[in-house]
Scaffold this motif. Structure first.
Motif, PDB file in Angstrom:
ATOM      1  N   ASP A 196      -5.564 -34.237 -74.055  1.00 54.19           N
ATOM      2  CA  ASP A 196      -4.510 -33.629 -74.895  1.00 54.19           C
ATOM      3  C   ASP A 196      -3.660 -34.696 -75.563  1.00 54.19           C
ATOM      4  O   ASP A 196      -3.331 -34.613 -76.736  1.00 54.19           O
ATOM      5  N   GLU A 197      -3.334 -35.718 -74.756  1.00 54.10           N
ATOM      6  CA  GLU A 197      -2.430 -36.747 -75.258  1.00 54.10           C
ATOM      7  C   GLU A 197      -3.049 -37.514 -76.433  1.00 54.10           C
ATOM      8  O   GLU A 197      -2.344 -37.947 -77.344  1.00 54.10           O
ATOM      9  N   MET A 198      -4.406 -37.655 -76.383  1.00 54.47           N
ATOM     10  CA  MET A 198      -5.078 -38.346 -77.484  1.00 54.47           C
ATOM     11  C   MET A 198      -4.820 -37.624 -78.801  1.00 54.47           C
ATOM     12  O   MET A 198      -4.559 -38.238 -79.835  1.00 54.47           O
ATOM     13  N   TYR A 199      -4.931 -36.285 -78.749  1.00 56.68           N
ATOM     14  CA  TYR A 199      -4.675 -35.501 -79.969  1.00 56.68           C
ATOM     15  C   TYR A 199      -3.268 -35.749 -80.454  1.00 56.68           C
ATOM     16  O   TYR A 199      -3.022 -35.959 -81.639  1.00 56.68           O
ATOM     17  N   ARG A 200      -2.330 -35.740 -79.509  1.00 62.71           N
ATOM     18  CA  ARG A 200      -0.933 -35.957 -79.895  1.00 62.71           C
ATOM     19  C   ARG A 200      -0.762 -37.332 -80.513  1.00 62.71           C
ATOM     20  O   ARG A 200      -0.046 -37.505 -81.500  1.00 62.71           O
ATOM     21  N   ILE A 201      -1.435 -38.329 -79.914  1.00 56.95           N
ATOM     22  CA  ILE A 201      -1.339 -39.688 -80.446  1.00 56.95           C
ATOM     23  C   ILE A 201      -1.801 -39.719 -81.904  1.00 56.95           C
ATOM     24  O   ILE A 201      -1.225 -40.407 -82.746  1.00 56.95           O
ATOM     25  N   TYR A 202      -2.853 -38.918 -82.197  1.00 55.47           N
ATOM     26  CA  TYR A 202      -3.375 -38.897 -83.562  1.00 55.47           C
ATOM     27  C   TYR A 202      -2.661 -37.872 -84.448  1.00 55.47           C
ATOM     28  O   TYR A 202      -3.117 -37.551 -85.528  1.00 55.47           O
ATOM     29  N   GLY A 203      -1.553 -37.333 -83.927  1.00 62.26           N
ATOM     30  CA  GLY A 203      -0.766 -36.398 -84.725  1.00 62.26           C
ATOM     31  C   GLY A 203      -1.427 -35.049 -84.867  1.00 62.26           C
ATOM     32  O   GLY A 203      -1.201 -34.345 -85.846  1.00 62.26           O
ATOM     33  N   LEU A 204      -2.288 -34.675 -83.909  1.00 64.10           N
ATOM     34  CA  LEU A 204      -2.998 -33.404 -83.992  1.00 64.10           C
ATOM     35  C   LEU A 204      -2.596 -32.505 -82.829  1.00 64.10           C
ATOM     36  O   LEU A 204      -2.112 -32.977 -81.809  1.00 64.10           O
ATOM     37  N   PRO A 238      -3.261 -30.508 -79.580  1.00 65.65           N
ATOM     38  CA  PRO A 238      -4.253 -30.729 -78.522  1.00 65.65           C
ATOM     39  C   PRO A 238      -5.443 -29.792 -78.633  1.00 65.65           C
ATOM     40  O   PRO A 238      -5.272 -28.588 -78.790  1.00 65.65           O
ATOM     41  N   GLN A 239      -6.630 -30.340 -78.578  1.00 67.01           N
ATOM     42  CA  GLN A 239      -7.898 -29.614 -78.594  1.00 67.01           C
ATOM     43  C   GLN A 239      -8.033 -28.684 -79.794  1.00 67.01           C
ATOM     44  O   GLN A 239      -8.714 -27.664 -79.736  1.00 67.01           O
ATOM     45  N   SER A 240      -7.372 -29.028 -80.919  1.00 61.02           N
ATOM     46  CA  SER A 240      -7.405 -28.153 -82.089  1.00 61.02           C
ATOM     47  C   SER A 240      -8.722 -28.295 -82.850  1.00 61.02           C
ATOM     48  O   SER A 240      -9.063 -27.435 -83.646  1.00 61.02           O
ATOM     49  N   GLU A 241      -9.444 -29.369 -82.639  1.00 57.11           N
ATOM     50  CA  GLU A 241     -10.718 -29.524 -83.332  1.00 57.11           C
ATOM     51  C   GLU A 241     -11.640 -30.392 -82.498  1.00 57.11           C
ATOM     52  O   GLU A 241     -11.189 -31.105 -81.601  1.00 57.11           O
ATOM     53  N   GLU A 242     -12.933 -30.306 -82.810  1.00 57.08           N
ATOM     54  CA  GLU A 242     -13.881 -31.182 -82.132  1.00 57.08           C
ATOM     55  C   GLU A 242     -13.917 -32.515 -82.856  1.00 57.08           C
ATOM     56  O   GLU A 242     -13.912 -32.564 -84.088  1.00 57.08           O
ATOM     57  N   ILE A 243     -13.937 -33.579 -82.064  1.00 59.38           N
ATOM     58  CA  ILE A 243     -13.901 -34.907 -82.675  1.00 59.38           C
ATOM     59  C   ILE A 243     -15.294 -35.530 -82.579  1.00 59.38           C
ATOM     60  O   ILE A 243     -15.919 -35.510 -81.520  1.00 59.38           O
TER      61      ILE A 243
END
Lengths: 803, 145
Positions: free
Chosen positions: A461-469, A471-476
């Protein structure tokens, strides 16, 4: 012994030796008739006497008979015997007698009781008796000799036949024995053997041995006295030898037993149990041989070992699992409990339900009872988790099954398990996971994992936040990730990833990323390559943190550092300027002023005469100030080289430097022997110079200056408020004077830069000297304190750490 | 160091100091002749013409400073036996150490009065030459008045 069966197998044939023709006598029948008619009793008695004389062994069987009956019996026998002679059918008599013997129909005598001596003595008796009456019968020498010949022939025949019979009967007996032994051996479950205690070897063993351990009796015997060393299990050898040794004190008939392992010819050890007893003793009566039977008890051992192992395993398993088991008789209310159950419940023995229940947590008692009742009245299945407290509180998880008999609940069998630790661990795990999530959110550290073959990137989750997204809103996937990297950093990051995949080493990285709203962030991360079974990278995983703020702070810090370095350099050049260029004009001012003062003072106007000394004083003051400032800056920046320094020598140097003023003011400096300390030598000299110099400078004008210096070791814990470190020892150098002193309230202030307690006109000072002292003592990791009393004097204590 | 027809060179960029020095020397040691150089380059030129009995060397000079002159002198086979007296405004410890290391024979700081100058010159010319050649003990290096 009865051997009705298998008698046919034993050979009982008696070889025919004498031919009937040979025993067809010419002369004996008449002689026999003569004896029958005239000498029956005489002959009988004579025969008996002779047989007693030569001690016919068979006579022992007739010892019980009264003499007259024996005579009567003997006469009968003699009549019979002589009758056959008279009828010239003595061969029939022989055959008949042998037959009776063979068929065990002898009166009073068993067939196997006849011995060889019987045959020889009876023959002797018969020959002698027959010869005894011959002279009475005839004087015809020829007849006499004929009869003697015929007697010899008769005796020879009888002896031959008798011996044959004896041998055949003996043979039969031996065969019967051998057969018996063979049967016994075949029937016995073990090996029978004879072991010689003195020669220490097996001298006999039955063939079963080979079946049991693969070695034949011959092989065993060939081991000789090495038999046990060769065949016994090493752990059993000592016991076995001791056991054999103990036979020296055994009684006959006493059976001793032991168990040991024997090596099989094909390897592996087999358990044997032996029963042994004394077989023979030597001349001194010491047991020399033992006979024994060895039983294979391997299966027995195996089984009992397996059983033991099972029991142990079960008990261990229960202990490891913290699992106890119970069986509860619902009719009698008795219960059986495993040791482990008692251990879990911390009970010495099984208790009744109510006693047990009192240790159950009050809040759980009803629930537990209800669960049991439900099982008994319902489907028979019971399960409950409850708290139990006899010692420490535990969480117990119990399960059971009720069995019914005739529709009535009969027994409940079940297990209990101490799940306290498991529950704690589960709680801790949940807690840890929660903490981990919080920690990620707090520290803004994210996890990522790139599944290379499937090109899927897993982000926390935190990774998404780091990228300004969200959490888990899209597949990377990899391409999406690269698109988020700052365009200027993309190429570099791609190269780094390629390198990591080639070298299997993922270096730490720093990249800039751009959020969808255009914000640039700086990330720092660590990676790791995971290899698949073919040692090819299959995953790249790592952590990542937003370090934008730190990055900016670091950049600022770096900038500041550069500035600081520059200003330090400037300061150094200022010092240089101060030491040369500022001094130069001042010196000139003084030089010229002095020149006027020395040469042209008389020519000056009264006011010039007044002002000129002031010019000189001011210039001097300015020089001093510059020198002190230089010293202060040197105390701050100079290299700190500690060396062993003798304080006595250092003090001598100081006295030398201050020589002029010491002489001028008649200063007395007293001190005991001072120690050697680890110091920055030239700085500490400066320190002493300043303190001693102050003592001289701030002296009372009318009194001789007295300075006392002493030194001792003190504990830091007593000076914590002044800057001491507890647990450390310090050298305290104490310098006290009888000068003007100062008010104690300024004890700290005097060490500050440019702090002066006196007017410039009273005492010349720059306000730097003690600040230098403080700086210097700080460089030594020590501290300095001052104490003063106006008009009485001042004491400075200088603390330097020891070791 | 007393010797008849003693010849020394003073290298100092400060004209006042040169004047005072010459005057004071004349008043204390009249037999000594002085040549002066106003910077390091001039000093080295002078040395190539004439070898003095001693050199008084200021440190802070333009073009070629005293420290540079000192090492040139002490590294030159012709000059290295000439006693060099450092004559500087500064009494900085670093400078004292570095000139001693470079082979200077004596260090005096410029006094701030004419009287003191005369006293110190008097002292210099009464020192025992052998104690200062090739170099004195460290504690004798700095001469005080």
């Amino acid at each position: 012994m009865s051997l009705s069966q298998d008698k046919a197998e034993v050979s009982l044939s008696i070889p025919e030796v004498a031919t009937p023709n040979l025993l067809h006598f010419k002369h004996i029948p008449a002689y026999a008739q003569y004896l029958l008619t005239n000498k029956l009793e005489d002959f009988t008695r004579t025969s008996l006497a002779i047989s007693r004389e030569v001690k016919v062994p068979l006579l022992r069987f007739f010892e019980g008979l009264p003499e007259d009956e024996l005579i009567k019996l003997s006469i009968q026998g003699t009549q019979d015997y002589l009758g056959y002679f008279a009828n010239n059918s003595i061969e029939e008599f022989i055959d008949l007698s042998i037959k009776r013997w063979e068929e065990n129909q002898l009166p009073l005598v068993q067939d196997d009781e006849v011995v060889a001596q019987d045959i020889s003595t009876v023959s002797f008796t018969r020959r002698k008796a027959l010869r005894h009456f011959l002279p009475d019968y005839t004087n015809d020498l020829r007849l006499y000799n004929h009869i003697l010949d015929e007697i010899d022939l008769f005796i020879m025949t009888v002896e031959e036949k008798s011996y044959n019979t004896l041998f055949s009967i003996q043979q039969r007996k031996i065969n019967e024995h051998l057969y018996f032994i063979e049967k016994v051996n075949n029937t016995l479950p073990g090996v029978v053997y004879v072991y010689d205690l003195l020669e220490q070897k097996e001298i006999y063993s039955t063939n079963k041995r080979e079946e049991l351990i693969g070695y034949s009796s011959e092989e065993i015997q060939s081991f000789g006295s090495n038999v046990f060393a060769a065949l016994l299990h090493p752990e059993d050898l000592e016991n076995r030898l001791e056991h054999l040794g103990n036979f020296s004190t055994a009684n006959d008939g006493e059976i001793r037993s032991m168990e040991y392992r024997l090596k099989h010819k094909k390897g592996g050890y087999y358990w044997q149990r032996v029963y042994e007893t004394i077989f023979k003793r030597n001349e001194e009566g010491i047991p020399s041989q033992i006979i024994g039977m060895s039983l294979d008890i391997n299966k027995e051992k195996d089984a009992s070992q397996k059983l033991q192992l099972r029991e142990q395993q079960l008990s261990e398993a229960q202990e490891i699992a913290g699992l106890g088991s119970f069986e509860w008789d619902l009719q009698s209310h008795n219960s059986l409990s495993s040791d482990q159950l008692l251990k879990i419940f911390e009970l010495e023995e099984s208790k009744d339900y109510l006693t047990f229940l009192q240790y159950v947590h009050p809040a759980d008692q009803n629930r537990l009872t209800a669960a049991i009742n439900e099982a008994i009245t319902g489907d028979g299945k019971y399960e409950c988790e409850y708290r139990y407290q006899k010692g420490k509180e535990k969480i117990i998880w119990s399960r059971g099954v009720v069995s019914f008999q005739d529709g009535k609940p009969y027994k409940m069998r079940g297990t209990v398990m101490d799940v306290t630790e498991r529950n704690q661990m589960l709680n801790q795990l949940e807690h840890t996971i929660e903490l981990h999530k919080q920690a990620q959110a707090l520290t803004h550290i994210g996890n990522w994992s790139w599944d290379i073959p499937n090109n899927k990137i897993d982000w926390s989750d935190e990774m998404y936040r780091i990228y300004g997204l969200e959490p888990q809103s899209e597949e990377i996937h990899f391409e999406r990730f690269i698109s988020l990297v700052h365009p200027e950093d993309r190429e570099r990051r791609l190269a780094e990833i390629h390198k990591a995949l080639e070298t299997y080493v993922a270096e730490d990285y720093v990249i800039r990323i751009v959020w969808d709203n255009g914000t640039t962030r700086v990330l720092q991360g660590k990676g790791e390559i995971i290899l698949d079974e073919f040692n090819k990278p299959c995953k790249l995983t790592g952590t990542c943190q937003d370090v934008t703020e730190q990055y900016h702070i670091n950049q600022q810090l770096e900038q500041k550092n550069i500035e600081l370095q520059r200003s330090n350099e400037e300061l150094t050049s200022f010092n240089y300027i101060a030491s040369h260029d500022l001094q130069e004009p001042l010196r000139k001012i003084k030089l010229f002023s002095n020149r006027i003062f020395e040469k042209d003072f008389e020519n000056l106007s009264p006011s010039a005469k007044e002002f000129l000394p002031r010019i000189i004083t001011s210039a001097t003051q300015m020089q001093k100030l510059i020198n002190d400032l230089l010293a202060f800056s040197r105390a701050t920046s100079a290299d700190k080289v500690f060396e062993k320094t003798d304080l006595n020598l250092l003090l001598d140097e100081v006295k030398n430097t201050l020589k002029e003023s010491i002489e001028e003011k008649q200063v007395s400096i007293t001190h005991a022997k001072l120690p050697e300390l680890n110091l920055i030598s030239f700085q500490f000299q400066q320190l002493l110079e300043n303190i001693v110099g102050n003592a001289i400078k701030y002296s009372k004008p009318d009194i001789a200056v007295e300075i006392k210096i002493s030194s001792k070791t003190v504990a830091g814990k007593n000076y914590v408020n002044q800057g001491g470190v507890a647990g450390k020892n310090y050298n305290m150098l104490s310098i006290s004077d009888n000068g003007i002193g100062f008010d104690q309230q300024y004890a700290q202030k005097i060490f500050e830069l440019f702090q002066r307690l006196h007017n410039k006109n009273e005492y010349s000072g720059t306000g730097i000297g003690l600040a230098i002292c403080k700086k210097i003592i700080q460089n030594h990791n020590g501290f300095i304190i001052a104490a003063g009393e106006p008009g009485k004097g001042a004491t400075f204590q200088i603390f330097t750490p020891l070791n | 160091m007393t010797k008849l027809n003693y010849h020394i060179i003073l290298a100092d960029d400060d004209e006042d100091d040169r004047t005072f020095f010459k005057e004071a020397l004349l008043e204390t040691e009249s037999s000594v002749t002085v040549n002066t150089a106003s910077d390091g380059i001039e000093l080295m030129n002078l040395l190539s013409h004439t070898l003095p009995d001693a050199i008084f060397l200021d440190l802070n000079m333009p073009f070629k400073n005293g420290q540079e002159c000192l090492s040139e002198i002490k590294n030159n086979r012709r000059y290295k036996n000439i006693p060099v007296v450092i004559y500087s405004t500064s009494s900085n410890v670093d400078q004292i150490n570095s000139t001693f290391k470079a082979g200077a024979n004596l260090y005096i700081s410029k006094p701030d009065s004419y009287l003191k100058l005369k006293i110190i010159l008097k002292k210099v010319f009464t020192l025992k030459c052998e104690e200062y050649k090739p170099q004195p003990d460290k504690e004798k290096f700095v001469l005080k008045y």
